[in-house]
Enzyme design. Structure first.
Site, PDB file in Angstrom:
ATOM      1  CE  LYS A 116       6.507  10.901  43.174  1.00  0.00           C
ATOM      2  NZ  LYS A 116       7.605   9.919  42.964  1.00  0.00           N
ATOM      3  CG  ASP A 150       9.570   9.373  39.805  1.00  0.00           C
ATOM      4  OD1 ASP A 150      10.529  10.161  39.915  1.00  0.00           O
ATOM      5  OD2 ASP A 150       8.548   9.451  40.502  1.00  0.00           O
TER       6      ASP A 150
END
Length: 293
Positions: free
Chosen positions: A75, A112
């Site tokens: 990420k 997220d």
């Protein structure tokens, strides 16, 4: 974005074989009459180190992918290989969704944060947010801490076994939300912190099928706490089961998994997914009910 009737997307990460993302995306696409292929690109299987994720992103773009989801441990590593970042991804310093735009640019997003926020607002709408303890300061931890403060938490204390991670995340949160909104602490302070907390956000791998068990002694829980979980395989972790037995309000990780997928699906296709149907999907796929108890 001009809607199409066929899409090719994928997930880049390590050890992602059990991921439910392909099924969540493909089921919703089927209901909308789309041809939608979601492929797993496991760097562990391929023998590709995380720092070479850029090669996979470029290959996916060249092969005609419409977008990618990105998960651990890529990420942060993917960011230098993108052409632009959406504001939330830039603020967080982490990307979990890459969209290949019509002009060829690779743009990074983070769903997220919005996924956890939507799940929390749905599942624990009246939870007090004055003092929140968060266990875990990794990639998922950064996202849920941002979400918790966005939801209105007065203060989040981030606890991690690696002090440099908890301190780094707390510093980043204070720069973004204002000084004093986040603190860092070590696990030896969990007992005192939880005793005075309104709620606990658990953002470590403990409780996953591959890492069963509790992240701390059960005796630290008390009925006055709400407990929110990030893990969704299984939906009922030992932490949630123990907390529910004490009478704590709880939230499993299924909602976050669904709502981040909802946002990613929208980014990939320009179409509005049905979150209620996808919540039912994850309940079936994970073999349990997602509704908070």
């Amino acid at each position: 974005m001009v809607p199409k009737d066929s899409y090719l997307v994928g997930l880049i990460g390590s050890g992602i074989g059990p991921s439910l993302s392909p099924a969540l995306h493909e089921r919703e696409a089927d209901r909308q009459g789309l041809r939608y292929l979601y492929r797993l690109i496991d760097i562990e299987v391929l023998g590709v180190p995380p720092e070479e994720v850029g090669d996979l992103v470029r290959a996916a773009r060249d092969l005609g992918f419409d977008g990618l989801n990105i998960t651990h441990p890529c990420k942060q590593e993917v960011i230098p290989h993108l052409d632009a970042l959406a504001p939330q991804a830039e603020a967080l310093g982490a990307v979990n969704t890459v969209v290949f735009e019509e002009d060829g640019r690779a743009v990074g997003h983070n769903t997220d944060v919005t996924g956890f926020a939507a799940s929390f607002a749905r599942g624990l709408p009246d939870a007090p947010l004055e003092r929140v303890v968060q266990l875990g300061a990794g990639g998922a931890g950064a996202a849920v801490a941002h979400a918790t403060l966005t939801l209105g938490a007065e203060r989040v204390t981030v606890v991690d076994a690696m002090p440099e991670r908890s301190c780094g995340l707390a510093d980043s949160l204070n720069r973004h939300f204002g000084e004093g909104r986040a603190l860092a602490a070590t696990p030896d302070r969990l007992a005192e912190l939880l005793a005075g907390a309104d709620g606990l956000v658990h953002a470590t791998p403990t409780g996953m099928a591959a890492h069963p068990g509790l992240p701390f002694p059960a005796g630290l829980l008390h009925p006055g706490l709400w407990v929110a979980e990030v893990v969704y395989r299984p939906l009922e972790t030992e932490l949630l089961r123990t907390a529910r037995a004490l009478g704590c309000a709880t939230l499993d990780g299924g909602g976050m998994a669904v709502f981040q997928a909802v946002d990613a699906f929208r980014l990939f296709t320009g179409r509005e997914p049905d979150s209620a149907r996808m919540l039912a999907d994850i309940a079936e796929l994970a073999g349990a009910v997602t509704a908070p108890k």
